[in-house]
Design an enzyme around this catalytic site. Structure first.
Site, mmCIF file in Angstrom:
data_model
loop_
_atom_site.group_PDB
_atom_site.id
_atom_site.type_symbol
_atom_site.label_atom_id
_atom_site.label_comp_id
_atom_site.label_asym_id
_atom_site.label_seq_id
_atom_site.Cartn_x
_atom_site.Cartn_y
_atom_site.Cartn_z
ATOM 1 N N ALA A 153 22.677 -20.589 24.226
ATOM 2 C CA ALA A 153 21.445 -20.759 23.449
ATOM 3 C C ALA A 153 20.681 -19.444 23.361
ATOM 4 O O ALA A 153 19.465 -19.413 23.352
ATOM 5 C CB ALA A 153 20.569 -21.833 24.090
ATOM 6 N N ARG A 212 16.776 -17.345 11.219
ATOM 7 C CA ARG A 212 16.695 -18.046 9.938
ATOM 8 C C ARG A 212 15.807 -19.295 9.977
ATOM 9 O O ARG A 212 15.549 -19.906 8.957
ATOM 10 C CB ARG A 212 18.102 -18.403 9.446
ATOM 11 C CG ARG A 212 18.802 -17.197 8.829
ATOM 12 C CD ARG A 212 20.216 -17.509 8.447
ATOM 13 N NE ARG A 212 21.106 -17.571 9.606
ATOM 14 C CZ ARG A 212 22.324 -18.058 9.576
ATOM 15 N NH1 ARG A 212 22.809 -18.540 8.455
ATOM 16 N NH2 ARG A 212 23.076 -18.056 10.664
ATOM 17 N N GLU A 226 38.141 -14.726 13.236
ATOM 18 C CA GLU A 226 36.805 -14.817 12.650
ATOM 19 C C GLU A 226 36.883 -14.490 11.163
ATOM 20 O O GLU A 226 37.684 -13.642 10.749
ATOM 21 C CB GLU A 226 35.850 -13.856 13.358
ATOM 22 C CG GLU A 226 35.481 -14.301 14.766
ATOM 23 C CD GLU A 226 34.952 -15.731 14.795
ATOM 24 O OE1 GLU A 226 33.842 -15.953 14.298
ATOM 25 O OE2 GLU A 226 35.647 -16.622 15.305
HETATM 26 C C1 UD1 Z 1 31.250 -19.055 16.242
HETATM 27 C C2 UD1 Z 1 32.732 -18.831 16.465
HETATM 28 C C3 UD1 Z 1 33.493 -19.257 15.194
HETATM 29 C C4 UD1 Z 1 33.201 -20.709 14.907
HETATM 30 C C5 UD1 Z 1 31.689 -20.943 14.798
HETATM 31 C C6 UD1 Z 1 31.407 -22.411 14.721
HETATM 32 C C7 UD1 Z 1 32.959 -16.919 17.951
HETATM 33 C C8 UD1 Z 1 33.257 -15.473 18.032
HETATM 34 N N1 UD1 Z 1 32.966 -17.438 16.731
HETATM 35 O O1 UD1 Z 1 30.869 -18.199 15.168
HETATM 36 O O2 UD1 Z 1 34.873 -19.100 15.383
HETATM 37 O O3 UD1 Z 1 33.824 -21.111 13.704
HETATM 38 O O4 UD1 Z 1 31.020 -20.432 15.975
HETATM 39 O O5 UD1 Z 1 30.045 -22.660 14.500
HETATM 40 O O6 UD1 Z 1 32.767 -17.562 18.959
HETATM 41 N N2 UD1 Z 1 25.442 -16.922 21.217
HETATM 42 C C9 UD1 Z 1 24.862 -16.426 22.343
HETATM 43 N N3 UD1 Z 1 24.964 -15.082 22.593
HETATM 44 C C10 UD1 Z 1 25.632 -14.230 21.774
HETATM 45 C C11 UD1 Z 1 26.222 -14.755 20.618
HETATM 46 C C12 UD1 Z 1 26.128 -16.116 20.365
HETATM 47 O O7 UD1 Z 1 24.259 -17.160 23.126
HETATM 48 O O8 UD1 Z 1 25.677 -13.049 22.083
HETATM 49 C C13 UD1 Z 1 25.342 -18.361 20.949
HETATM 50 C C14 UD1 Z 1 24.468 -18.675 19.733
HETATM 51 O O9 UD1 Z 1 23.136 -18.939 20.113
HETATM 52 C C15 UD1 Z 1 25.120 -19.904 19.164
HETATM 53 C C16 UD1 Z 1 26.581 -19.776 19.579
HETATM 54 O O10 UD1 Z 1 26.614 -18.865 20.643
HETATM 55 O O11 UD1 Z 1 24.608 -21.093 19.734
HETATM 56 C C17 UD1 Z 1 27.481 -19.325 18.446
HETATM 57 O O12 UD1 Z 1 27.100 -18.055 18.017
HETATM 58 P P1 UD1 Z 1 27.109 -17.650 16.498
HETATM 59 O O13 UD1 Z 1 26.675 -16.250 16.373
HETATM 60 O O14 UD1 Z 1 26.403 -18.663 15.690
HETATM 61 O O15 UD1 Z 1 28.661 -17.722 16.191
HETATM 62 P P2 UD1 Z 1 29.360 -17.843 14.786
HETATM 63 O O16 UD1 Z 1 29.397 -16.513 14.139
HETATM 64 O O17 UD1 Z 1 28.773 -18.954 14.022
#
Ligand code: UD1
Ligand code: CA
Length: 450
Positions: free
Chosen positions: A12, A18, A158
């Site tokens: 989280a 957004r 990705e």
């Molecule tokens: C991620 C997946 C993707 C998948 C998608 C589904 C990865 C690399 N990619 O992409 O394959 O299809 O979710 O919704 O895992 N977060 C952190 N710290 C960070 C980065 C992210 O806590 O440094 C958390 C975000 O708050 C979020 C989740 O991890 O709840 C997913 O991160 P997000 O950046 O939305 O990943 P996607 O690019 O959507």
């Protein structure tokens, strides 16, 4: 499987840019419950042993929000957002304690269900090292693509890193995973950031596990359950799905909804069988309704109990602490707050009853107001059973109205009324013989002068 130790990690740390808000994104509510708590409920339902939450900031606020459902949740701060694998590693301290299974979930994917999580756990128990929850979609957009070969998951690519051919794949990564706890840290430490975003992708764990000869599984899940919320429009979309599911469940449990699409539930709304809900009703949190009741159109309830056979509305407002016992009636344009309306009592029209007790069988006439607040403190009105409060009475609390008593219409009641007494608290009427004609002459004369 219950003897298997399972750690749930909820990511989280996203900024939620957004959402255009200063508040933590995961605290936005679906059906009156914060998104992250929907995920906590699912994790609890899947029988987790421990819970870790990775946040970027606002750790304290988020911990407070989850405390009622997960008092022992451990908070980890990911100082810089360097990707999903980096985020999981923020919880290294928890993972290192040793678990059979680690479930990784997203705090902004609130529709995840305990059944899928349990299924993923059981695949780890049966020998898989990594289980990825995937779904099919005609519109794979920015999702990671699941690259499979004869039922085996080979890699997750990705969107930004995918080739044209890979982008045609419609089997997508939902983002949630179950991973063998024994191997997790070792595999995470092998993940690099040589990709389009320069981030440490959790998804790289698939190829790493395969290189180590481990079993990696893609588990197909209902796509809706994996929906993530990034904007308020998506928040409303997930809310709509949640409400739609709840309406169906409610009807399957024996509740009649005349126009289901206009009734809104909270996560904790309970309604007994053979109750009817008319159109345009809103249930805030903390509402329990027994069977055979009727909630009529345009009513708004929160923090309220409604007993068997009771009738509410149309246009009633029941606020926290309203407690309607069996066969009680609260009719149109009435507001009830922190008040018990005992068996068979009636508050039928245009009344405010707050901080009060209305005895069984009492009848509260139209326009009765309990004057419960003096600008500093709230005071109680106690109305005895089978008493009759005439229309348009003001009951100035604290005050007691005895059982079986009568209060004359239009009374302002400042003193207690004894049982079986009649109280008349208003000025006596005076009739002046023939004075209407003189009054008219005087008033019309004044009007002409102007
Ligand atoms: C991620 C997946 C993707 C998948 C998608 C589904 C990865 C690399 N990619 O992409 O394959 O299809 O979710 O919704 O895992 N977060 C952190 N710290 C960070 C980065 C992210 O806590 O440094 C958390 C975000 O708050 C979020 C989740 O991890 O709840 C997913 O991160 P997000 O950046 O939305 O990943 P996607 O690019 O959507
Ligand atoms: Ca996302």
């Amino acid at each position: 499987m219950t003897d298997q130790k399972c750690l749930s990690i909820i990511l989280a740390a996203g900024d939620g840019t957004r959402m255009k808000s200063r508040e933590p994104k995961v605290l936005n509510r679906i059906a009156g419950l914060e998104m992250i708590n929907h995920v906590v409920l699912a994790a609890n339902g899947a029988g987790q042993s421990d819970l870790a939450i990775v946040v970027g900031r606002d750790a304290e606020i988020i911990q407070q929000a989850v405390a009622p459902l997960a008092p022992d949740a451990e908070m980890f701060v990911q100082k810089e957002r360097q990707g999903t694998a980096h985020a999981v590693l923020a919880a290294r301290g928890a993972i290192a304690r040793g678990y059979d299974t680690v479930l990784v979930m997203f705090g902004d994917s609130p529709l995840i269900d305990p059944v899928s999580l349990t299924e993923a756990r059981s695949r780890i128990a049966r020998g898989a090292a990594v289980v990825v929850m995937g779904f099919h979609t005609a519109d794979p957009g920015g999702y990671g693509r699941l690259i499979t070969d004869g039922g085996q998951l080979i890699a997750i690519r990705e969107h930004k890193d995918a080739s044209e051919a890979e982008r045609l794949i419609t089997f997508c990564n939902g983002g949630l995973m179950a991973i063998s706890g024994a191997k997790l840290l070792e595999m995470l430490d092998l993940i690099g950031n040589d990709n389009a975003k320069g981030e440490y992708y959790l998804t790289d764990i698939v190829e790493i596990a395969r290189k180590q000869g481990e079993l990696v599984v893609a588990m197909e899940t209902e796509g809706e359950n994996l929906l993530g919320v990034n904007t308020r429009a998506e928040l409303a979309g997930v809310e709509a799905i949640w409400q739609e599911r709840r309406r169906k469940e409610c009807m399957l449990n024996g509740v009649t909804l005349i126009d289901p699409g206009t009734v809104y539930f909270s996560h904790d709304t309970e309604i007994g069988a053979d109750t009817t809900i008319e159109p345009n009703v809103f249930f805030g949190t903390g509402v329990k309704i027994a069977g055979k009741a009727r909630i009529r159109a345009f009513s708004h309830l929160e923090g309220t109990l409604v007993g068997e056979g009771a009738e509410v509305g149309p246009f009633a407002r029941l606020r926290p602490g309203a407690d309607l016992r069996a066969n009680a009636k609260v009719g149109n344009f009435c507001e009830i707050k922190k008040a018990t309306i005992h068996t068979g009592a009636k508050v039928n029209h245009l009344s405010y009853i707050g901080d009060a007790n209305v005895g069984a069988g009492a009848n509260i006439g139209a326009g009765t107001i309990t004057c419960n607040y003096d600008g500093y403190a709230k005071h109680v009105t106690d109305i005895g059973e089978n008493s009759f409060i005439g229309s348009n009475s003001s009951l100035i609390a604290p005050v007691k109205i005895g059982a079986g008593s009568y209060v004359a219409s239009g009374s302002v009641v400042t003193d207690d009324v004894g049982p079986e007494d009649l109280a008349i608290g208003r000025a006596r009427q005076v009739n002046k013989k023939g004075l209407a004609a003189r009054l008219r002459a005087r008033l019309s004369g004044q009007a002409r002068k102007k």
